[in-house]
Scaffold this active site. Sequence first.
Site, PDB file in Angstrom:
ATOM      1  N   ARG A 154      -9.425 -10.324 -12.508  1.00 21.86           N
ATOM      2  CA  ARG A 154      -8.044  -9.855 -13.160  1.00 21.86           C
ATOM      3  C   ARG A 154      -7.366 -10.885 -13.744  1.00 21.86           C
ATOM      4  NH1 ARG A 154      -4.615  -7.171  -9.285  1.00 21.86           N
ATOM      5  NH2 ARG A 154      -3.334  -6.375 -10.099  1.00 21.86           N
ATOM      6  N   ARG A 155      -5.904 -10.346 -13.923  1.00 18.66           N
ATOM      7  CA  ARG A 155      -5.095 -11.390 -14.376  1.00 18.66           C
ATOM      8  C   ARG A 155      -5.412 -12.006 -15.000  1.00 18.66           C
ATOM      9  NH1 ARG A 155      -1.579 -11.126  -9.008  1.00 18.66           N
ATOM     10  NH2 ARG A 155      -0.879  -9.624  -9.475  1.00 18.66           N
TER      11      ARG A 155
ATOM     12  N   TYR B 178       1.452   5.315  -2.849  1.00 16.57           N
ATOM     13  CA  TYR B 178       2.162   6.604  -1.850  1.00 16.57           C
ATOM     14  C   TYR B 178       2.913   7.450  -2.711  1.00 16.57           C
ATOM     15  CZ  TYR B 178      -2.203   6.617   0.606  1.00 16.57           C
ATOM     16  OH  TYR B 178      -3.163   6.564   0.212  1.00 16.57           O
TER      17      TYR B 178
ATOM     18  N   HIS C 273       0.545  -1.260   0.139  1.00 26.21           N
ATOM     19  CA  HIS C 273       0.048  -0.186   0.193  1.00 26.21           C
ATOM     20  C   HIS C 273       1.001   1.183   0.450  1.00 26.21           C
ATOM     21  CE1 HIS C 273      -3.681   2.670   0.231  1.00 26.21           C
ATOM     22  NE2 HIS C 273      -3.134   3.375   0.694  1.00 26.21           N
TER      23      HIS C 273
ATOM     24  N   HIS D 226      -9.511   0.873 -11.380  1.00 26.53           N
ATOM     25  CA  HIS D 226      -9.161   1.255 -10.905  1.00 26.53           C
ATOM     26  C   HIS D 226      -7.188   1.679 -10.726  1.00 26.53           C
ATOM     27  CE1 HIS D 226      -7.628   3.814  -6.849  1.00 26.53           C
ATOM     28  NE2 HIS D 226      -7.412   2.400  -6.695  1.00 26.53           N
ATOM     29  N   PHE D 227      -5.874   1.268 -10.658  1.00 29.22           N
ATOM     30  CA  PHE D 227      -4.722   1.805 -10.420  1.00 29.22           C
ATOM     31  C   PHE D 227      -4.796   1.903 -12.159  1.00 29.22           C
ATOM     32  CE2 PHE D 227      -4.138  -3.016 -10.665  1.00 29.22           C
ATOM     33  CZ  PHE D 227      -3.750  -3.231 -11.415  1.00 29.22           C
ATOM     34  N   HIS D 228      -4.865   1.967 -13.142  1.00 31.35           N
ATOM     35  CA  HIS D 228      -4.492   2.616 -14.095  1.00 31.35           C
ATOM     36  C   HIS D 228      -4.857   4.520 -14.027  1.00 31.35           C
ATOM     37  CE1 HIS D 228      -4.077  -1.561 -16.183  1.00 31.35           C
ATOM     38  NE2 HIS D 228      -3.200  -0.412 -16.752  1.00 31.35           N
TER      39      HIS D 228
HETATM   40  C1  HEM Z   1      -1.283   2.050 -23.282  1.00 34.35           C
HETATM   41  C2  HEM Z   1      -1.491   2.163 -21.647  1.00 34.35           C
HETATM   42  C3  HEM Z   1      -1.416   0.943 -20.912  1.00 34.35           C
HETATM   43  C4  HEM Z   1      -2.712  -0.691 -21.193  1.00 34.35           C
HETATM   44  C5  HEM Z   1      -3.708  -1.017 -22.629  1.00 34.35           C
HETATM   45  C6  HEM Z   1      -3.123  -1.712 -20.500  1.00 34.35           C
HETATM   46  C7  HEM Z   1      -3.198  -2.228 -20.181  1.00 34.35           C
HETATM   47  C8  HEM Z   1      -3.420  -3.308 -19.252  1.00 34.35           C
HETATM   48  C9  HEM Z   1      -4.506  -4.478 -18.754  1.00 34.35           C
HETATM   49  C10 HEM Z   1      -5.451  -4.691 -19.919  1.00 34.35           C
HETATM   50  C11 HEM Z   1      -4.256  -5.140 -17.661  1.00 34.35           C
HETATM   51  C12 HEM Z   1      -5.083  -6.191 -16.741  1.00 34.35           C
HETATM   52  C13 HEM Z   1      -3.922  -7.481 -17.380  1.00 34.35           C
HETATM   53  C14 HEM Z   1      -5.082  -8.383 -16.403  1.00 34.35           C
HETATM   54  O1  HEM Z   1      -5.330  -8.262 -15.530  1.00 34.35           O
HETATM   55  O2  HEM Z   1      -5.346  -9.767 -16.630  1.00 34.35           O
HETATM   56  C15 HEM Z   1      -3.461  -4.236 -17.419  1.00 34.35           C
HETATM   57  C16 HEM Z   1      -2.608  -4.369 -15.726  1.00 34.35           C
HETATM   58  C17 HEM Z   1      -1.848  -3.828 -15.318  1.00 34.35           C
HETATM   59  N1  HEM Z   1      -1.211  -2.486 -15.423  1.00 34.35           N
HETATM   60 FE1  HEM Z   1      -1.514  -1.816 -17.489  1.00 34.35          FE
HETATM   61  N2  HEM Z   1      -1.807  -0.350 -19.263  1.00 34.35           N
HETATM   62  C18 HEM Z   1      -1.350  -0.001 -19.489  1.00 34.35           C
HETATM   63  C19 HEM Z   1      -0.500   0.748 -19.242  1.00 34.35           C
HETATM   64  C20 HEM Z   1       0.024   1.158 -17.623  1.00 34.35           C
HETATM   65  C21 HEM Z   1       0.907   1.588 -16.947  1.00 34.35           C
HETATM   66  C22 HEM Z   1       1.162   3.814 -17.257  1.00 34.35           C
HETATM   67  C23 HEM Z   1       0.987   1.181 -15.655  1.00 34.35           C
HETATM   68  C24 HEM Z   1       1.486   1.647 -14.467  1.00 34.35           C
HETATM   69  C25 HEM Z   1       2.796   2.463 -14.430  1.00 34.35           C
HETATM   70  C26 HEM Z   1       0.222   0.527 -15.844  1.00 34.35           C
HETATM   71  C27 HEM Z   1       0.125  -0.997 -14.639  1.00 34.35           C
HETATM   72  C28 HEM Z   1      -0.571  -1.881 -14.905  1.00 34.35           C
HETATM   73  C29 HEM Z   1      -0.329  -3.343 -13.903  1.00 34.35           C
HETATM   74  C30 HEM Z   1       0.788  -2.692 -12.285  1.00 34.35           C
HETATM   75  C31 HEM Z   1      -1.539  -4.313 -14.489  1.00 34.35           C
HETATM   76  C32 HEM Z   1      -1.682  -5.704 -13.092  1.00 34.35           C
HETATM   77  C33 HEM Z   1      -0.313  -5.983 -13.198  1.00 34.35           C
HETATM   78  C34 HEM Z   1      -0.647  -7.746 -12.861  1.00 34.35           C
HETATM   79  O3  HEM Z   1      -2.341  -7.709 -11.937  1.00 34.35           O
HETATM   80  O4  HEM Z   1      -0.102  -8.390 -12.637  1.00 34.35           O
HETATM   81  N3  HEM Z   1      -0.688  -0.486 -16.766  1.00 34.35           N
HETATM   82  N4  HEM Z   1      -2.997  -3.160 -17.739  1.00 34.35           N
HETATM   83 CU   LIG Z   2      -3.824   0.161  -1.082  1.00 33.53          CU
END
Ligand code: HEM
Ligand SMILES: [Cu+2]
Lengths: 565, 204
Positions: free
Chosen positions: A457-458, A246, A242, A393-395
């Site tokens: 998710r994932r 921050y 968490h 949320h986190f996007h």
């Molecule tokens: C072009 C921009 C982006 C697209 C299209 C994108 C798309 C996605 C999608 C569809 C997922 C879900 C995958 C799943 O849960 O199966 C994901 C997961 C995630 N994204 Fe992005 N994302 C983008 C940019 C970013 C950026 C800029 C960050 C952080 C700085 C980020 C951090 C994450 C994280 C931490 C996860 C979770 C990974 C996990 O569950 O292990 N994403 N993204």
């Molecule tokens: Cu938290």
Amino acid sequence: MAVSTVPKTGVAARVEPVPLTQADINVADRIAGTSIFIAASALLIGVTLGVMQGLEHVGINLYVYVQPWVASYYHGLTMHGVLNALVWTTFFIVGFFTFAIVRSLNRPLRWPRLNVLALIVMVFGLLLAAIPMLSNNATVLYTFYPPMKADWTFYMGLTLVVVGSWMAGWGFYATLIAWRKEHPGQNQPFIALTISITMALWQLCTLGVAAEILFLLLPWSLGWVSGTDPLLGRTLFWFFGHPLVYFWLLPAYISWYAMLPKQTDGKMFSEPLARLVFWLFLLLSTPLGFHHQYADPGIPQAWKYIHAVLTYGVAFPSLLTAFTVIASLEVGARARGGKGYFGWIRRLNWGNPSYAAQNLAMVLFAFGGIGGITNASFNLNLAVHNTMWIPGHFHLTVGSATTLTFMGIAYWLVPKLTKRNLFAPKLALAQAWTWFIGMLLMGNGLHLLGLHFGAPRRSMLGSAPYASADWNPFLYESVVGVIFLSISATLFYVVIVGTLFNRRLTVPIEMPIAEPLDPTPAPKWLDNWTPWLAGAIGLVLLSYGPMLYQLIRDMTMWSQPWRVW
Amino acid sequence: MSEHEQDAIVEDGSSETAADQAGHEEALHVEAPQETASHLHIDRYEAAWIRISVGVLVVFMIAVTISSFAIGIQLPGVYDRINPNELYEPGSPFAEPGLRELAPGKYEAYFRGQIWSFVPNEIHVPVGSEVTFYVTSQDVQHGFKITETNVNVMVLPGQISTLKHTFDEAGEYQIICHEYCGQLHHTMYATIYVEEDAPVADAQ
Ligand code: HEM
Ligand SMILES: [Cu+2]
Ligand SMILES: [Cu+2]
């Protein structure tokens, strides 16, 4: 060490300020430039993989074309999480801070060699972790929950990245301490202080993940012990998880509070309160990690309840931020001739891509923040835990509030560091808006998929047997967002690479520093580290101590390592 | 700490405007020792905002408190532990997991999560049944979310997760694994058939 040569006679001792020479600036800027270059390179790979994920969800499987570099959806997802959420953020933050602390204090780094070494350790760690990650030997996602086992070099590499970032932090503290000796009786400058608070928070919370890796995962992945305890591992991870958010957010806040108002001719509204906000984050952001474990077995409901209450506490400084930052920007808009209750908004510096990107990031963060507060309630959490709501949320938070703000910062920082004009500012502006629209659409689609259908998710949803046709409208909404985002990301790299080859800077650039509206310095208790640090450590001990003690006492090393990809 | 803050915070009634302050062009690096404020001045509107924020957050805290204690929100908690390497030992309820009827309309359901399936992969219960779920993992971490319900729990090796749900509407509910558990994670699910005319109840 060198610090002991400074006489310890208290505040009265006046030490001559060390002037900031061009050579000192060059050292700091070279560190900053290298860090940010690595950060941006990581993000380039990261967002490409993000786009592939989004497309897979609507049945467009691009993974078949990139064998064996991206062996599977999950191999890509691991790299997406690690490169975006850990590498892009950490390297950008360290680079930005190194640049900014020198300007804020108008003083050279106290131990420049330490900061150089810090970056070397971070890079070495990154390479060490990258080898197994890129070669599909660490497809454990960025949370690396045991008993899934990555190659030991993955854990070791991530640890070194963290240790390197600690060393960078020590370099900042030393610089701030030296400044204080040279300026007895003066409040610490806002930017240097908040940089140091952010690094202190990072130092405190990373102890959790460092303990997880050093005591549980490394010995086990090396085969020195045969089993591990997954629940203890998760708990140590979320001790860190968490406050990690921050660590991503506070650098953006520093820019919003102390730089962005200047970029629209404003001033910092209630600067002392802004200091209070950062102290509150130091105090409150760690002792609430169980809100990520509401759905975990083996943790008593009472502890989950306590952490839920504390979670609402840490929302307070963010609510304060909303007011103060908006008020600071309003001061600027009115100085630019803005009128009316809301009419002034149009007079903000929207034509400037650096400004526009950060203001749009703030708007997205407002949605993210509201979603975050609702996540913290038990009921809603059970409805959305581990569903697509969470990436939705986190996007908006790390993917926008942080990332789009950093892109906005890059639009003045990269020209400053490279001494070249920003390439095609209009494209940069288009980049900010397409990111904004893309994230709104993708964020909305993902939130609703999670809330209405419990879509997990994932998961490789495009190939999931339980996927239902009812999901399609939301998947299509989010994939339209993904298309906007891929355009936006392309524009970002066109602008940045274009800048590297652009003409020499015509007008010199300085780091924007917003002046306080009311120049009276903050009261002393907002300049004193001791109570806040002690309070933060005390709260962590109270909120984690008893449960960690129990989990360690009852630890069972039952789980063998698994390779499941 | 908070009392100290209370003392130090003094509200500033005369909210100053940008114009009043525009004359002060003071640099950030003041070299002379500063006269710091003895109180934290807070603008009138900002003070109102602080009150609203605190009010809203306190309402949220009360809501969480009520839902935890008065209504008794079902959040997973501590139940029991089991060695994942001994799930097949005699006496283990996870050796042959499945549905057991405790009393008319009351069931317990044991599920074993494993890469990449749930065992059993379907159960049938009559409408109105109250089912208590017990789930553990024999390998890596899994998730256990029943669609259209608030049953949502992590499945960890070494721990038994438990939650209860009453199925008031007939239909097909899916149990989806929502924690990444490897290559075929997205294929890991099971089905609960909630049926109008309780066929399973007759078959014991
Ligand atoms: C072009 C921009 C982006 C697209 C299209 C994108 C798309 C996605 C999608 C569809 C997922 C879900 C995958 C799943 O849960 O199966 C994901 C997961 C995630 N994204 Fe992005 N994302 C983008 C940019 C970013 C950026 C800029 C960050 C952080 C700085 C980020 C951090 C994450 C994280 C931490 C996860 C979770 C990974 C996990 O569950 O292990 N994403 N993204
Ligand atoms: Cu938290
Ligand atoms: Cu799974």
